[in-house]
Design a protein around this motif. Structure first.
Motif, short mmCIF file in Angstrom:
data_model
loop_
_atom_site.label_atom_id
_atom_site.label_comp_id
_atom_site.label_asym_id
_atom_site.label_seq_id
_atom_site.Cartn_x
_atom_site.Cartn_y
_atom_site.Cartn_z
N HIS A 157 0.82 -1.21 0.00
CA HIS A 157 0.00 0.00 0.00
C HIS A 157 0.86 1.27 0.00
O HIS A 157 1.70 1.44 0.87
N THR A 158 0.57 2.11 -0.92
CA THR A 158 1.27 3.41 -0.98
C THR A 158 0.90 4.29 0.21
O THR A 158 1.60 5.25 0.52
N THR A 159 -0.19 3.97 0.87
CA THR A 159 -0.59 4.78 2.02
C THR A 159 0.08 4.33 3.32
O THR A 159 0.00 5.03 4.32
N THR A 160 0.68 3.17 3.33
CA THR A 160 1.32 2.71 4.57
C THR A 160 2.84 2.82 4.51
O THR A 160 3.48 2.97 5.56
N TYR A 161 3.42 2.74 3.32
CA TYR A 161 4.88 2.78 3.21
C TYR A 161 5.32 3.80 2.17
O TYR A 161 4.67 3.95 1.14
N ASP A 162 6.42 4.46 2.47
CA ASP A 162 7.00 5.36 1.47
C ASP A 162 7.52 4.58 0.28
O ASP A 162 7.45 5.02 -0.85
N GLU A 163 8.08 3.42 0.58
CA GLU A 163 8.58 2.55 -0.48
C GLU A 163 7.84 1.21 -0.39
O GLU A 163 8.43 0.20 -0.01
N SER B 189 -8.23 14.74 4.80
CA SER B 189 -7.08 13.95 5.26
C SER B 189 -6.95 12.67 4.46
O SER B 189 -5.85 12.17 4.20
N GLN B 190 -8.07 12.08 4.06
CA GLN B 190 -8.03 10.85 3.28
C GLN B 190 -7.79 11.13 1.81
O GLN B 190 -6.99 10.46 1.16
N LEU B 191 -8.47 12.14 1.28
CA LEU B 191 -8.32 12.45 -0.15
C LEU B 191 -6.87 12.79 -0.47
O LEU B 191 -6.37 12.48 -1.56
N ALA B 192 -6.18 13.41 0.50
CA ALA B 192 -4.80 13.83 0.27
C ALA B 192 -3.87 12.66 -0.01
O ALA B 192 -2.81 12.82 -0.62
N LYS B 193 -4.28 11.49 0.42
CA LYS B 193 -3.43 10.30 0.16
C LYS B 193 -3.42 9.92 -1.31
O LYS B 193 -2.55 9.18 -1.76
#
Lengths: 225, 225, 225, 225, 225, 225
Positions: free
Chosen positions: C124-130, F171-175
């Protein structure tokens, strides 16, 4: 060396709450009470007063003094499994009776999970010095019915004792002053009796228990007959 | 009146194709062949030449002459169920062995379906004058393995006969000139032997069979012990 | 930026207990150890002495130094998922190997649950930078067998190293002085070898991993070929 | 144009064999017989004499003349689905009652399959000029019990008519001279009555039926309240 | 000897009815049509006029001429399996696409069953002289949606061709003059496009296909990387 | 005595995280907001700032002030069930909406489990002085789609409010700066609109709720019509 008096001769009912043993299999316990050890392990006791009712029920059924865990809920399954298998290894019952995996009550389903695991681990030579392999695991009905039973036990001769044990659960009966618990136990026994060709019966599902395993003393079967 | 010689003493393997009885439970059949009737019902014979191989295998295993349906495929399940239950009622085996419901082979799964129904209907007092209730239904492995067996039968003393029966299926062995069928039967028996603490074993799942029903002669169980 | 050496080149086995990695997929790990990073994450270490055996086994297999969580049991799944996905994101393996969802061992089933979730969240791109997307998730057999494997890996050339790693688990082998663990590993490898047309093999189920998701970097597939 | 008298007002029981409608939902049919059309579709009639018993039962229950297919078995499901949906479209019942998908009787399970499909296709604007969307699909118990019912219908006022209809099935009752069918119907109604707080009841599972579909006239719901 | 031009290079969609190939995977077929063989096998053609629409759709998609079975329904599964595997062995596609096992349409579920079996049997060295092992089996959505897809294929560049093929199914579109089929195909492609980070996409589940088996030419995997 | 204003008139959405109520059923909530109480219970709030976004969303939808549990995760299910049933008993909604049991998000599946249990226990006369029986339980889609919905609610008139509520979750949309959440909500509503024959719709599965039980006030049903 296996203790002689307990060598695969009796029954052990493992239930979630005081009254489950009476409602679910009380007739069967009473019917087997002479000539074999018949025991109850109750996984919770909440509130504590229910312990007295459980002990009264056991006396009415003519079985041994129950083992009671003081837990409030059937939870922390991992630790519970070991505590249950300790009792199985000590009691060495031929038949274990417990709840249905599809029981409507969440804590009954949890008891099934824990008991099934405990039956397995009780038989492992790596966990116990004197491991013990249960022969049969039977699943009983309380409020949830079994669609098509594998076993119908004739409890006609024990029905009086079952109903006496039911009547002793005054804290529970009081919740249904119109007599629900007395009536459901009576009518379910009659219905199962019709199916069993007798006056009163209790119904069970059979859950197959492994007979052999590399982790059991009984590694191989030599004859199926 | 029940014929004495067949009164819940033997085994009946009900299989889809000639060779399934040998690959799946040949050691078990051979091991029980003295002292009890051991029979095979094969639901298809396609092409007809496989019948001879089946009869040779039965001789190698030391069991009775197989019953063979001349069907090309396991199909028309509804009619098949009755034909199978007729054989069960005639043979009156204590134990029936058949295929796994999750076998990779479609016709093995169909055999399981039909046998499970046939075991039920064979016991109905409304379908047979002398209905018959099988005591145990065991499910065997051919190419599909059982993840965690309920029963491991020691076949060490019968392994020679099993392998002789395997070797007789020349029409099948010829499909794998590198010896697949010989080797898989040997290595599977060794693996199950390791689990069973003996040299060679065969593995089974136990499918619970009802003990009582309003439609059976055995309506109630009087003692679980 | 993705570290070059770990860019979808290797294997990561995620297992419940020290020895699972050797018994379940030791041959596969050893066979891939040259030319690609091959790692082990072990979710428990109980008792602590088993850590040494695990490190010895890794040396015998010729793979990297294992990552070990000091937990006594596979529990508190929610926190465990994140700890596992952290390791996946760091190691960036092409293939993850773990336990079966129908393994007879409760802690193996729990490991499967946690690993399956961790594979999802690692991407997930939302949990990890890479974030990192595993390509394949394979499920291995320890004591519970796979009925019909998807993948059979030829481990003939690595069998010596697997058996050397097995032999190093003296604390476990001692529980079965008749050689159960050595024999089961040998005979299972032979059985799978017969199916795979080689001397020794290990078997796996393939658990499909999503290739695309709005939450992954890889949102769309442009060619299936 | 929809015929007024049948516009979502009544019940239609679709059953495998003559007597299923009486044993499974006879009390419910009788209890609704005044003020709404109550019909039976019976999918088989084997042997033909059972037709007379069915018509007698319908008279005892006070419902309309049954529709009977002359089939010997519930089979050829694909053609059967269309024949059933034709009846649904003609009768336009608010509630359809049929068998359980886990009924022990193979032909009851087949009826469930066919009815569920027929309910879907009856509502398609592409199959019927006047398609019809059933509102509720209820599943009844004959010999197989429902573990936890969704609906318990009070049949106290209709129990006499149900038992009169039961008594008319002399060809079936004769199979069990000890009164099985009379007793099971009585005792099951009493047990369900205890659960329902009345003297006699019948139990059902609710199978959710889609309310909207692109293929139905009812494409959208405008209010859930 | 394997024909070069077809050696694991293309796609084969196997569908129940003319239009399923366009609605379910038309964009994917068109997107892969240059540079690889892309084929359709349609299992029924009822009424016969739909064959012309299917051939028109194939031309619009830019793929090969479809193979069409003249069956009216997806039935007689056992014979159908062999007819499908014959086509697989002839076409030798890398990827097979078919229906979902939980599709609401009975004949789509039957197609899934038959295709899954056919993929297995096509690879058996005992059934074909030149057996063939499909690499991937993908399941598509028509009216039933995939809850969580494994694969999202970007069909942005092929959407015109898909919609042209859709428009050619005049016999089907006429059933919904409000434009259901055009709109559902457009909006579903847009929704899947949002998930895939592109304008239009199609979604699939991945059904794992065995890579090795004693009955395949590919008995063992030598590297997982 | 039941409070008049809340007597089975409204909706209650019970969701895992702030934004689930808007993405999953925001249009339905807004469409029912005039004329009936419409409420939200959110089981977690992590980080705390999301509470403000939830309250803004509720205002945009025109519904009541949400009830928010301050938990960080959906866990400790046993205690959670009681806290949820307390809210159900207080709010007395006709319809409860929650997550899918097969949602890809672990905490959504946990919410389903807890809500299903809470709906049962809220109706027990033994747990509440004023127990409450929910009439319908509907399951909504967030990222995981429903394969074949039971109910499609026309939200055309409420779509503006839904999208305004979506837009407030900054906050969610920004992801997903490419607008994933806005687009998926728009396109899913369009797709469901095509199926529902309107511009925008939301889709639900119906989970059958028992109507009667010995533990409910509503023990029996007197008419199904």
């Amino acid at each position: 060396m296996v203790k002689m008096g307990y060598m695969k001769r009796g029954l052990l009912a493992i239930v979630s709450h005081p009254d489950d043993e009476t409602f679910g299999c009380g007739g069967t316990l009473a019917a087997h009470a002479s000539g074999a050890p018949v025991d109850v392990l109750c996984l919770t006791c909440n509130p504590p007063e229910r312990r007295d009712e459980l002990f009264s029920a056991a006396r009415a059924l003519g079985i041994g003094e129950p083992t009671v865990f003081d837990d409030l809920h059937v939870e922390k399954i991992d630790q519970l499994i070991r505590r249950i298998s300790d009792v199985i290894v000590e009691k060495r019952p031929k038949v274990v009776v417990t709840h249905l995996p599809f029981d409507y009550h969440r804590e009954h389903r949890a008891a099934y999970e824990a008991v099934k695991e405990a039956v397995e681990w009780a038989a492992h030579t790596t966990t116990y010095d004197e491991p013990y392999l249960v022969e049969r695991l039977l699943l009983m009905e309380v409020n949830t019915l079994i669609p098509q039973p594998h076993v119908l036990v004739d409890i006609t001769g024990a029905m009086d004792r079952k109903m006496e044990a039911v009547e002793g659960y005054t804290s529970q009966l009081a919740k249904f002053p119109w007599g629900y618990y007395q009536n459901i136990n009576l009518k379910r026994a009659e219905l199962r009796g019709v199916q069993a060709g007798c006056k009163y019966a209790e119904a069970y599902l059979e859950e197959p228990v492994p007979s052999n395993s590399p982790f059991y003393e009984a590694k191989a079967t030599h004859s199926l007959l």
